[in-house]
Design a protein around this motif. Structure first.
Motif, short mmCIF file in Angstrom:
data_model
loop_
_atom_site.label_atom_id
_atom_site.label_comp_id
_atom_site.label_asym_id
_atom_site.label_seq_id
_atom_site.Cartn_x
_atom_site.Cartn_y
_atom_site.Cartn_z
N TYR A 139 -7.87 -3.39 5.09
CA TYR A 139 -7.96 -4.34 3.98
C TYR A 139 -8.02 -5.79 4.49
CZ TYR A 139 -6.53 -6.98 -0.17
OH TYR A 139 -6.46 -7.88 -1.21
N PHE A 191 -5.22 -5.81 -5.73
CA PHE A 191 -6.18 -4.85 -5.17
C PHE A 191 -7.24 -4.43 -6.19
CE2 PHE A 191 -2.17 -3.85 -2.72
CZ PHE A 191 -2.51 -4.68 -1.67
N TYR A 192 -7.11 -4.89 -7.42
CA TYR A 192 -8.06 -4.52 -8.47
C TYR A 192 -8.93 -5.70 -8.90
CZ TYR A 192 -5.09 -0.44 -8.75
OH TYR A 192 -4.40 0.69 -8.43
N ARG A 193 -8.73 -6.84 -8.28
CA ARG A 193 -9.46 -8.03 -8.71
C ARG A 193 -10.93 -7.93 -8.39
NH1 ARG A 193 -5.92 -13.14 -8.68
NH2 ARG A 193 -7.97 -14.10 -8.61
N ASP A 194 -11.76 -8.62 -9.19
CA ASP A 194 -13.20 -8.52 -8.95
C ASP A 194 -13.71 -9.65 -8.05
OD1 ASP A 194 -12.98 -10.60 -10.68
OD2 ASP A 194 -14.17 -9.72 -12.29
N ARG A 233 -14.70 -1.25 -2.55
CA ARG A 233 -15.77 -0.35 -3.03
C ARG A 233 -17.15 -0.77 -2.55
NH1 ARG A 233 -14.18 -2.15 -8.99
NH2 ARG A 233 -14.38 -4.33 -8.49
N PHE A 249 -12.50 -10.14 -4.84
CA PHE A 249 -12.19 -9.84 -3.43
C PHE A 249 -13.43 -10.18 -2.59
CE2 PHE A 249 -11.91 -6.65 0.10
CZ PHE A 249 -10.77 -7.17 0.70
N VAL A 256 -7.04 2.34 -4.83
CA VAL A 256 -7.37 1.03 -5.40
C VAL A 256 -8.84 0.72 -5.12
CG1 VAL A 256 -5.03 0.08 -5.26
CG2 VAL A 256 -6.57 -0.17 -3.32
N PRO A 257 -9.48 -0.08 -5.99
CA PRO A 257 -10.93 -0.26 -5.84
C PRO A 257 -11.35 -1.41 -4.91
CG PRO A 257 -10.19 -1.16 -7.94
CD PRO A 257 -8.97 -0.65 -7.25
N SER A 258 -10.42 -2.01 -4.17
CA SER A 258 -10.72 -3.24 -3.41
C SER A 258 -11.98 -3.17 -2.56
CB SER A 258 -9.56 -3.57 -2.47
OG SER A 258 -8.39 -3.74 -3.17
N ARG A 301 -14.92 -12.90 -2.36
CA ARG A 301 -15.79 -13.92 -2.95
C ARG A 301 -15.09 -15.28 -2.95
NH1 ARG A 301 -16.69 -9.30 -5.13
NH2 ARG A 301 -18.76 -8.60 -5.77
N LYS A 324 -17.16 -12.14 4.42
CA LYS A 324 -17.56 -12.87 3.21
C LYS A 324 -18.76 -12.19 2.58
CE LYS A 324 -14.69 -16.19 2.49
NZ LYS A 324 -13.62 -15.19 2.54
N ARG A 325 -18.74 -12.12 1.29
CA ARG A 325 -19.85 -11.55 0.57
C ARG A 325 -21.00 -12.54 0.55
NH1 ARG A 325 -20.36 -7.47 -3.50
NH2 ARG A 325 -22.13 -8.08 -4.76
N PHE A 376 0.83 -1.21 0.00
CA PHE A 376 0.00 0.00 0.00
C PHE A 376 0.86 1.26 0.00
CE2 PHE A 376 -3.48 -2.81 1.67
CZ PHE A 376 -4.26 -2.68 0.53
#
Lengths: 310, 181
Positions: free
Chosen positions: A301, B71-74, A45, B76, A41-43, B78, A308-309, A30
């Motif tokens: 992070y 850090f850009y993976r889709d 979002r 994360f 970074v989009p982690s 999952r 978990k989603r 980072f």
């Protein structure tokens, strides 16, 4: 593949050495991110984080907020001074109301010892302790040890002295835990009235002579004199404190070696540290601030990764 | 688990030389071009192309970098396994540069999607191309195709394509591994 051994960051006491090392490794990445032209970074979002500050804070709050935004999390802020806490709402009610707005993680600073732990037992969210009274301030210890590691290559085997108001300092306790975990040798130095009884039971030594302490150490972490937490006089006068425990250039030049000077801020210039030391090449105070963002990004992070989603 | 050799070291060597020639054809002296390897497995391909370009094609001042896309993976949060980051080292700004992304195997295209987002953090390149050693066609999730291609492979989903690099060049090989489950 590694992850943290804890679901919340309540204190360094609950962590293992591997956890700290994982946080440092992640923070290294980072740190590279926040030095890019686009520092984001989009982690995270789809993560929402609430920063609840029941006690004043400038840099910790800004540092957390920036870290969260750099990870693309949605952030809501809350300060006790402008809230319903003043109207008599309990901590759990306040937090549950905020969580009802679908918040995934709470960063909390609170004047009461154990507030973060209490919250972690009663609400469904990841909790990060951003300081609970005079108890722990884990992210400060993480960024301090990260800064030592960055400056000296490693923390293991280094001599670190924590100078000043150890009694009122959550930074001191968290630092002691982290330094011991990483295999550093630790001493505390300050007026006897500001050194807690039985502190040697943590496996550290006490040194009342500042000059001897500086001579011994590789790193001096100088704490702020916390006037706001002192209900009685702990030393006769600020002037006397400065004469006995203030770090100045004259002392450092007598050592015949380079030591690293740290301060968690905010600095009382001319009290615990003189301006020429704070602004000198010895000092890594501003590196600590930069590393604060990188290490907090790592902590947020790594904890978010465990959610978990559905 | 059964293993089949897709390409042996000699074939890999021929392919790497062909890809180098194609790069030279399109990029000349590489003055505006940077080669970016995608962590972790694209780096080995990048290193070998770099060697051929500098020693055999006489390219000097070849700019290369390593990009980590964690850090850009889709995926994360999952995945069951946590994601661990690798080092990124790009010591230059990519504004108006011609970027060639390099990876070993192109499968779903999701890594490349992440790399395209990640690369934006270093400025706005004038164009981005993609070089892969192996293209697993019919397995794409996204509309992404390589610009430079080593070999196209038809592999079904329970098969894995694994590129193995050795210190000794003659032991390099690309395997097709059949998973039993």
């Amino acid at each position: 593949m590694k992850q943290l051994s804890v679901p919340h960051l309540l204190g360094i006491k609950n962590l293992k050495r591997e956890d700290l090392e994982l946080i440092y490794e992640t923070a290294d990445h980072f740190k590279e991110v926040i030095n890019r032209p686009i520092k984001k970074v989009p982690s995270l979002r789809d993560i929402t984080i609430a920063n609840l500050f029941f006690e004043n804070s400038t840099r910790t709050k800004l540092s957390f907020e920036l870290a969260e935004k750099r990870l693309s999390a949605d952030v809501i802020n809350f300060s006790a001074s402008q809230s319903s806490v003043k109207k008599g709402e309990t901590l759990i009610d306040t937090v549950n109301n905020i969580l009802a707005m679908k918040v995934d993680m709470v960063v909390m600073r609170h004047p009461n010892v154990g507030a973060a732990e209490f919250l972690s037992q009663h609400v469904e969210a990841r909790i990060i302790n951003a300081g609970d009274g005079t108890h722990e301030h884990p992210t400060q210890a993480i960024l301090d040890t990260y800064s030592i590691r960055e400056k000296l290559g490693s923390v293991t085997g280094k001599n670190v002295v924590i100078i000043g108001d150890v009694l009122h300092s959550r930074v001191a306790l968290s630092n002691i835990y982290a330094l011991k975990l990483l295999g550093a040798k630790v001493k505390v130095c300050g007026p006897p009235s500001l050194i807690p009884k039985h502190i040697t039971s943590l496996g550290i030594e006490v040194e009342y002579n500042l000059e001897k302490a500086l001579q011994w150490c590789d790193v001096a972490n100088i704490l702020r004199v916390q006037h706001e937490r002192m209900d009685v006089k702990y030393f006769p006068s600020t002037r006397e404190y400065t004469q006995l425990y203030g770090v100045n250039m004259h002392l450092l030049s007598k050592l015949g070696k380079e030591i690293v000077v740290m301060h968690p801020g905010p600095i009382n210039r001319g009290v615990e540290i003189t301006s020429d030391v704070a602004d000198s090449g010895h000092s890594i105070i501003l590196n600590q601030v930069e590393n604060g963002v990188a290490t907090r990004m790592a902590v947020v992070y790594l904890l978010a990764q465990q959610i978990k989603r559905e | 688990m059964s293993t089949k050799v897709l390409l042996d070291s000699k074939e890999i060597d021929i392919i790497l030389h062909r890809l180098s020639c194609q790069l030279v054809e399109n990029h000349g002296d590489f003055s505006d071009t940077v080669l970016i390897g995608i962590q972790p497995r694209g780096i080995a391909v990048l290193k070998r192309l770099q060697t051929i370009l500098t020693t055999e094609k006489g390219i000097t001042n070849l700019a290369t970098g390593q990009l980590d896309i964690t850090f850009y993976r889709d995926d994360f949060r999952r995945r069951d396994e946590p994601l661990q980051a690798n080092t990124t080292s790009i010591d230059f700004i990519l504004e108006n540069k011609r970027v060639v992304l390099i990876d070993d195997v192109l499968f779903t295209g999701r890594s490349i999607r992440a790399a395209l987002t990640a690369i934006e953090s270093y400025g706005r390149p004038s164009d981005i191309e993609l070089l892969v050693l192996i293209d697993r066609r019919f397995s794409r999730n996204l509309p992404i195709q390589p610009t430079y291609l080593g070999k196209q492979v038809d592999a079904v989903n329970n098969e894995k394509v694994l590129v193995k690099w050795h210190e000794d060049k003659s032991k390099n090989a690309i395997h097709l591994i059949q998973k039993n489950n």
